[in-house]
Design a protein around this motif. Structure first.
Motif, PDB file in Angstrom:
ATOM      1  N   PHE A  86     -16.231 181.595  28.700  1.00 39.91           N
ATOM      2  CA  PHE A  86     -14.904 182.055  28.253  1.00 39.91           C
ATOM      3  C   PHE A  86     -14.169 182.831  29.341  1.00 39.91           C
ATOM      4  CE2 PHE A  86     -15.840 186.580  27.212  1.00 39.91           C
ATOM      5  CZ  PHE A  86     -17.217 186.568  27.115  1.00 39.91           C
ATOM      6  N   CYS A 127     -29.374 190.255  27.787  1.00 40.42           N
ATOM      7  CA  CYS A 127     -27.936 190.125  28.054  1.00 40.42           C
ATOM      8  C   CYS A 127     -27.542 190.888  29.309  1.00 40.42           C
ATOM      9  CB  CYS A 127     -27.122 190.602  26.847  1.00 40.42           C
ATOM     10  SG  CYS A 127     -27.615 192.213  26.211  1.00 40.42           S
ATOM     11  N   CYS A 174     -26.354 189.290  33.208  1.00 41.10           N
ATOM     12  CA  CYS A 174     -24.906 189.556  33.365  1.00 41.10           C
ATOM     13  C   CYS A 174     -24.534 189.849  34.817  1.00 41.10           C
ATOM     14  CB  CYS A 174     -24.535 190.750  32.482  1.00 41.10           C
ATOM     15  SG  CYS A 174     -22.797 191.232  32.648  1.00 41.10           S
ATOM     16  N   PRO A 175     -23.473 189.213  35.333  1.00 41.35           N
ATOM     17  CA  PRO A 175     -23.053 189.487  36.712  1.00 41.35           C
ATOM     18  C   PRO A 175     -22.455 190.880  36.902  1.00 41.35           C
ATOM     19  CG  PRO A 175     -21.496 187.984  35.638  1.00 41.35           C
ATOM     20  CD  PRO A 175     -22.652 188.157  34.698  1.00 41.35           C
ATOM     21  N   ARG A 209     -22.685 199.042  24.959  1.00 33.05           N
ATOM     22  CA  ARG A 209     -22.481 197.850  25.804  1.00 33.05           C
ATOM     23  C   ARG A 209     -21.005 197.414  25.777  1.00 33.05           C
ATOM     24  NH1 ARG A 209     -24.867 193.906  28.430  1.00 33.05           N
ATOM     25  NH2 ARG A 209     -24.120 191.787  28.238  1.00 33.05           N
ATOM     26  N   LYS A 235     -18.086 198.038  28.776  1.00 32.10           N
ATOM     27  CA  LYS A 235     -17.436 196.868  29.392  1.00 32.10           C
ATOM     28  C   LYS A 235     -15.923 196.864  29.199  1.00 32.10           C
ATOM     29  CE  LYS A 235     -21.311 193.763  29.573  1.00 32.10           C
ATOM     30  NZ  LYS A 235     -21.242 193.661  31.027  1.00 32.10           N
ATOM     31  N   CYS A 261     -16.652 192.316  32.368  1.00 27.51           N
ATOM     32  CA  CYS A 261     -17.051 191.013  31.832  1.00 27.51           C
ATOM     33  C   CYS A 261     -16.179 189.945  32.468  1.00 27.51           C
ATOM     34  CB  CYS A 261     -16.900 190.994  30.316  1.00 27.51           C
ATOM     35  SG  CYS A 261     -17.213 189.357  29.598  1.00 27.51           S
ATOM     36  N   THR A 262     -16.828 188.904  32.980  1.00 26.47           N
ATOM     37  CA  THR A 262     -16.074 187.814  33.612  1.00 26.47           C
ATOM     38  C   THR A 262     -16.143 186.540  32.768  1.00 26.47           C
ATOM     39  OG1 THR A 262     -17.991 187.133  34.912  1.00 26.47           O
ATOM     40  CG2 THR A 262     -16.495 188.748  35.934  1.00 26.47           C
ATOM     41  N   GLY A 263     -16.671 186.670  31.549  1.00 28.63           N
ATOM     42  CA  GLY A 263     -16.690 185.528  30.640  1.00 28.63           C
ATOM     43  C   GLY A 263     -17.636 184.416  31.041  1.00 28.63           C
ATOM     44  N   CYS A 264     -18.724 184.789  31.741  1.00 27.65           N
ATOM     45  CA  CYS A 264     -19.661 183.743  32.216  1.00 27.65           C
ATOM     46  C   CYS A 264     -20.421 183.094  31.067  1.00 27.65           C
ATOM     47  CB  CYS A 264     -20.636 184.320  33.236  1.00 27.65           C
ATOM     48  SG  CYS A 264     -21.893 185.411  32.518  1.00 27.65           S
ATOM     49  N   GLY A 265     -20.531 183.814  29.953  1.00 26.17           N
ATOM     50  CA  GLY A 265     -21.195 183.252  28.775  1.00 26.17           C
ATOM     51  C   GLY A 265     -22.707 183.358  28.793  1.00 26.17           C
ATOM     52  N   ARG A 266     -23.268 183.921  29.852  1.00 23.42           N
ATOM     53  CA  ARG A 266     -24.741 183.943  29.942  1.00 23.42           C
ATOM     54  C   ARG A 266     -25.381 184.730  28.801  1.00 23.42           C
ATOM     55  NH1 ARG A 266     -23.641 184.339  35.527  1.00 23.42           N
ATOM     56  NH2 ARG A 266     -24.611 182.709  36.789  1.00 23.42           N
ATOM     57  N   CYS A 267     -24.768 185.886  28.452  1.00 19.87           N
ATOM     58  CA  CYS A 267     -25.402 186.713  27.415  1.00 19.87           C
ATOM     59  C   CYS A 267     -25.435 185.970  26.082  1.00 19.87           C
ATOM     60  CB  CYS A 267     -24.705 188.058  27.299  1.00 19.87           C
ATOM     61  SG  CYS A 267     -22.944 187.963  26.944  1.00 19.87           S
ATOM     62  N   ILE A 302     -20.825 187.741  22.282  1.00 19.58           N
ATOM     63  CA  ILE A 302     -19.882 188.794  22.678  1.00 19.58           C
ATOM     64  C   ILE A 302     -18.427 188.313  22.542  1.00 19.58           C
ATOM     65  CG2 ILE A 302     -19.863 188.273  25.175  1.00 19.58           C
ATOM     66  CD1 ILE A 302     -19.914 191.339  25.657  1.00 19.58           C
TER      67      ILE A 302
END
Ligand code: SF4
Ligand code: SF4
Length: 334
Positions: free
Chosen positions: A140, A236, A240-241, A291, A295, A308-314, A324
Motif C-alpha cells: 500500500f 512486524c 519493517c524497513p 506501534r 509511526k 511507514c512506507t506501505g511495504c506490506g511486510r507486517c 495495519i
C-alpha cells in the motif's frame, strides 16, 4: 541524468565490482527466503521477489558488536569497533518502499546522538533502487504518499525496459559519479519504453486526519478491539524497513566479552519493563497502540515524517492476521 543498461551488462558490472573486492548487497535466495545479502556472484541477484526482510539491515544489522572488553589485572581494557573500517557497499535491487525508509531513518540516527555505526554505513553505501512492476494485496505504498516507481532514498533508480534491460536515472551526486565511473557498461537511452509500474490497490490515506484522531485518542476502547489478538511476536517490527528500536547488552564473562547492539520491538512484553517490575505497557493493546502512535504521530511530531512506507511486510508476516492498512482505514473513518 538518464542511461540504459542491458541485464547482461549489469551482471558483468556486478562481477567487476566483486572482482575489485567491492561489497555488493542485493536480493538473493537465502534458504527458503529471498533476503538482501552480500552477493558472491552476479548470478545470485534476483529481481522478481520482494525480500522477506527490508534493506535496513545493510545499515542497521540485526546484531552488531560495539566494543570488546577484557580484564587485565585490576584494569579493564576496552577495544572499540571502528565504524570507519566498514566497507564501501553497493546496495542494488532495492524496492522503493525500502529505499524510501532510509531518509526517514536518517532523522533519528543523526538527531541528538549521531550513531556512527549507522551513519558510516550510510555514507559508504550507494543505493540502487528498482521500480516495482508487480504488487500483491498487502502492498500500500500509494496510500502513504509513495509509488512503485518512487526514487526517494535511491541514488540511482532502475526501471525495467519492455525489451529487457533497465532505464537508469541518477538522483544524487553519488549516483552520477557511479554512472561516470562505470560508463563503459551504460549506453544512452534509445527511447525504449519501460514496463508499466505495479498498481497497488490502495487509495491514499488522509494521514492528517489519522494523526488528528491519534492526537486525541491515546485512551480509547478501540485499541482493545484493534490489538487484543496481537501475540507480541515482534515479527512486524523485524521485517519493517522503518522500525528501528534496539537494545544494548554486554555478553560474556567478568573476564572478557562484547557489548552488542541488537534489534528490539515495542511489541515485546518486556520492552518497557522497569527495574521495579512495573510495566507501563503491561497489556498487548497498549504495546500495539505504541506501534501505531510511533509511526503516525510521535515520529511526525518530532521529524514531520511517518514511519511507514506501505511495504506490506507486517501484514504478510503477522501470525494472527493484523493488517495495519485496515487499521488505518478504520481510524480514518472515525
Ligand atoms: S509498518 Fe508494515 S507496511 Fe509500514 S513500512 Fe513497516 S512493515 Fe511496511
Ligand atoms: S506480527 Fe502481528 S502478532 Fe506479531 S507483534 Fe506484530 S501485530 Fe502482533
Amino acid at each position: 541524468m538518464q542511461k540504459q543498461i542491458t541485464e547482461a551488462n549489469l551482471r558483468l558490472l556486478i562481477d567487476s565490482l566483486l572482482l575489485k573486492g567491492q561489497r555488493v548487497v542485493g536480493p538473493r535466495q537465502s534458504g527458503a527466503m529471498v533476503l538482501y545479502e552480500p552477493l558472491s556472484s552476479a548470478s545470485d541477484l534476483v529481481f522478481n521477489e520482494q525480500p522477506r526482510r527490508s534493506a535496513k539491515e545493510a545499515f542497521f544489522p540485526i546484531c552488531e558488536d560495539l566494543l570488546e572488553y577484557r580484564k587485565n589485572g585490576q584494569q579493564i581494557d576496552l577495544e572499540d569497533i571502528e565504524p570507519s573500517r566498514f566497507p564501501e557497499t553497493v546496495l542494488i535491487g532495492v524496492r522503493p518502499c525500502d529505499a524510501a525508509a532510509m531518509p526517514v531513518l536518517d532523522s533519528v540516527f543523526s538527531w541528538d546522538y549521531k550513531d556512527q555505526f549507522y551513519l558510516e554505513r550510510r555514507s559508504r553505501t550507494i543505493i540502487i533502487g528498482l521500480a516495482c512492476t508487480s504488487a500483491d494485496d498487502a502492498c500500500f505504498c500509494t496510500a502513504v504518499g509513495l509509488s512503485p516507481g518512487d526514487s526517494k532514498g535511491s541514488d540511482l533508480m532502475f526501471s525495467h525496459l519492455v525489451n529487457g534491460g533497465f532505464l537508469v536515472e541518477s538522483h544524487t551526486d553519488k549516483g552520477a559519479l557511479f554512472l561516470e565511473s562505470w560508463k563503459d557498461r551504460f549506453t544512452e537511452p534509445d527511447g525504449s519504453k519501460t514496463l508499466p509500474l505495479a498498481q497497488p490497490e490502495a487509495t491514499p490515506f488522509d494521514l492528517k486526519k489519522i494523526k488528528g484522531w491519534l492526537d486525541d485518542h491515546f485512551e480509547d476502547p478501540a485499541w482493545d478491539s484493534i490489538a487484543t489478538r496481537c501475540v507480541g511476536c515482534g515479527a512486524c517490527a523485524f521485517v519493517c524497513p522503518a522500525c528501528h528500536c534496539f537494545d544494548i547488552i554486554d555478553e560474556g564473562t567478568e573476564k572478557s566479552g562484547k557489548r552488542r547492539k541488537f534489534w528490539d520491538a515495542c511489541g515485546f512484553s518486556k520492552f518497557t519493563n522497569h527495574a521495579s517490575g512495573h510495566n507501563p505497557r503491561d497489556l498487548q493493546p497498549k504495546r500495539y497502540r505504541n506501534r501505531i502512535m510511533h509511526k503516525f504521530k510521535y515520529y511526525d511530531d518530532k521529524f514531520g515524517q511517518n514511519l511507514c512506507t506501505g511495504c506490506g511486510r507486517c501484514i504478510r508476516v503477522c501470525p494472527v492476521g493484523i493488517d495495519i492498512a485496515g487499521i488505518l482505514e478504520e481510524i480514518e473513518k472515525k
